[in-house]
Design a protein around this motif. Structure first.
Motif, PDB file in Angstrom:
ATOM      1  N   UNK A   3       0.826  -1.203   0.000  1.00 48.28           N
ATOM      2  CA  UNK A   3       0.000   0.000   0.000  1.00 48.28           C
ATOM      3  C   UNK A   3       0.861   1.254   0.000  1.00 48.28           C
ATOM      4  N   UNK A   4       2.176   1.104  -0.187  1.00 45.17           N
ATOM      5  CA  UNK A   4       3.091   2.237  -0.110  1.00 45.17           C
ATOM      6  C   UNK A   4       2.754   3.342  -1.100  1.00 45.17           C
ATOM      7  N   UNK A   5       2.398   3.001  -2.332  1.00 46.78           N
ATOM      8  CA  UNK A   5       2.143   4.015  -3.341  1.00 46.78           C
ATOM      9  C   UNK A   5       0.668   4.403  -3.413  1.00 46.78           C
ATOM     10  N   UNK A   6      -0.139   3.852  -2.556  1.00 45.30           N
ATOM     11  CA  UNK A   6      -1.563   4.154  -2.564  1.00 45.30           C
ATOM     12  C   UNK A   6      -1.864   5.307  -1.622  1.00 45.30           C
ATOM     13  N   UNK A   7      -2.894   6.064  -1.971  1.00 41.23           N
ATOM     14  CA  UNK A   7      -3.328   7.151  -1.114  1.00 41.23           C
ATOM     15  C   UNK A   7      -4.139   6.625   0.058  1.00 41.23           C
ATOM     16  N   UNK A   8      -4.529   7.513   0.954  1.00 42.07           N
ATOM     17  CA  UNK A   8      -5.251   7.094   2.152  1.00 42.07           C
ATOM     18  C   UNK A   8      -6.626   6.488   1.874  1.00 42.07           C
ATOM     19  N   UNK A   9      -7.325   6.951   0.859  1.00 41.26           N
ATOM     20  CA  UNK A   9      -8.642   6.388   0.557  1.00 41.26           C
ATOM     21  C   UNK A   9      -8.487   4.982  -0.003  1.00 41.26           C
ATOM     22  N   UNK A  24      -8.884 -13.561  -1.405  1.00 46.02           N
ATOM     23  CA  UNK A  24      -7.653 -14.236  -1.809  1.00 46.02           C
ATOM     24  C   UNK A  24      -6.894 -13.392  -2.834  1.00 46.02           C
ATOM     25  N   UNK A  25      -7.594 -12.484  -3.481  1.00 47.13           N
ATOM     26  CA  UNK A  25      -6.980 -11.531  -4.417  1.00 47.13           C
ATOM     27  C   UNK A  25      -7.767 -10.232  -4.335  1.00 47.13           C
ATOM     28  N   UNK A  26      -7.040  -9.118  -4.407  1.00 47.53           N
ATOM     29  CA  UNK A  26      -7.701  -7.827  -4.408  1.00 47.53           C
ATOM     30  C   UNK A  26      -6.807  -6.811  -5.110  1.00 47.53           C
ATOM     31  N   UNK A  27      -7.429  -5.984  -5.920  1.00 46.95           N
ATOM     32  CA  UNK A  27      -6.734  -4.849  -6.535  1.00 46.95           C
ATOM     33  C   UNK A  27      -7.641  -3.637  -6.388  1.00 46.95           C
ATOM     34  N   UNK A  28      -7.066  -2.533  -5.949  1.00 43.26           N
ATOM     35  CA  UNK A  28      -7.790  -1.270  -5.835  1.00 43.26           C
ATOM     36  C   UNK A  28      -7.096  -0.305  -6.791  1.00 43.26           C
ATOM     37  N   UNK A  29      -7.821   0.110  -7.812  1.00 41.66           N
ATOM     38  CA  UNK A  29      -7.257   0.943  -8.865  1.00 41.66           C
ATOM     39  C   UNK A  29      -7.891   2.325  -8.793  1.00 41.66           C
ATOM     40  N   UNK A  30      -7.062   3.343  -8.655  1.00 50.28           N
ATOM     41  CA  UNK A  30      -7.529   4.723  -8.603  1.00 50.28           C
ATOM     42  C   UNK A  30      -7.691   5.228 -10.040  1.00 50.28           C
ATOM     43  N   UNK A  43     -10.364  17.457  -8.031  1.00 46.50           N
ATOM     44  CA  UNK A  43      -8.978  17.825  -8.205  1.00 46.50           C
ATOM     45  C   UNK A  43      -8.037  17.231  -7.179  1.00 46.50           C
ATOM     46  N   UNK A  44      -8.577  16.712  -6.087  1.00 48.14           N
ATOM     47  CA  UNK A  44      -7.719  16.150  -5.038  1.00 48.14           C
ATOM     48  C   UNK A  44      -7.407  14.672  -5.278  1.00 48.14           C
ATOM     49  N   UNK A  45      -8.047  14.070  -6.252  1.00 45.84           N
ATOM     50  CA  UNK A  45      -7.814  12.652  -6.535  1.00 45.84           C
ATOM     51  C   UNK A  45      -8.571  11.749  -5.589  1.00 45.84           C
ATOM     52  N   UNK A  46      -8.393  10.475  -5.769  1.00 46.61           N
ATOM     53  CA  UNK A  46      -9.025   9.449  -4.950  1.00 46.61           C
ATOM     54  C   UNK A  46     -10.533   9.638  -4.828  1.00 46.61           C
ATOM     55  N   UNK A  78     -18.315   5.575   0.595  1.00 46.01           N
ATOM     56  CA  UNK A  78     -19.114   5.904  -0.581  1.00 46.01           C
ATOM     57  C   UNK A  78     -19.935   7.170  -0.350  1.00 46.01           C
ATOM     58  N   UNK A  79     -20.288   7.428   0.888  1.00 43.80           N
ATOM     59  CA  UNK A  79     -21.036   8.644   1.207  1.00 43.80           C
ATOM     60  C   UNK A  79     -20.102   9.840   1.340  1.00 43.80           C
ATOM     61  N   UNK A  80     -18.970   9.620   1.993  1.00 47.79           N
ATOM     62  CA  UNK A  80     -18.098  10.727   2.365  1.00 47.79           C
ATOM     63  C   UNK A  80     -17.033  11.086   1.342  1.00 47.79           C
ATOM     64  N   UNK A  81     -16.491  10.104   0.620  1.00 47.84           N
ATOM     65  CA  UNK A  81     -15.270  10.384  -0.141  1.00 47.84           C
ATOM     66  C   UNK A  81     -15.259   9.862  -1.573  1.00 47.84           C
TER      67      UNK A  81
END
Length: 94
Positions: A3-9, A24-30, A43-46, A78-81
């Motif tokens: 998670x080093x290169x991932x943002x906080x969200x 058993x497998x997971x990918x989170x793609x921004x 503009x803030x991303x994520x 999903x509600x907040x960010x």
């Protein structure tokens, strides 16, 4: 998964899905950058994500039930960010 290169969200998405589904497998793609100038992109991303999750918890469940499980685990985000979430949910072996 690092998670080093991932943002906080993205990191919070991973943590919540791990806790709820033990995948058993997971990918989170921004995907936020590809939505620059569209609704929900501040503009803030994520803000826009695709999640790919393989979990035994999905076995015997249809697509809608699987998506509800993911949405439930991420409800507050999903509600907040998070403005948009694409979900690819499979059981092992699918």
């Amino acid at each position: 998964m690092s998670t080093e290169s991932k943002g906080p969200v993205a990191t919070e998405i991973e943590n919540r899905l791990r806790a709820a589904l033990s995948p058993s497998h997971m990918a989170v793609i921004d995907d936020s950058e590809s939505h620059r100038g569209h609704a929900g992109h501040n503009g803030s991303g994520e803000s826009h994500f695709t999640v790919e999750v393989v979990a035994e918890a999905f076995a015997g469940k249809n697509r809608v039930a699987r998506q509800r499980m993911v949405n439930h685990a991420l409800a507050e985000l999903l509600v907040e960010r998070v403005h948009a979430l694409a979900i690819k949910a499979r059981a092992p072996g699918e």
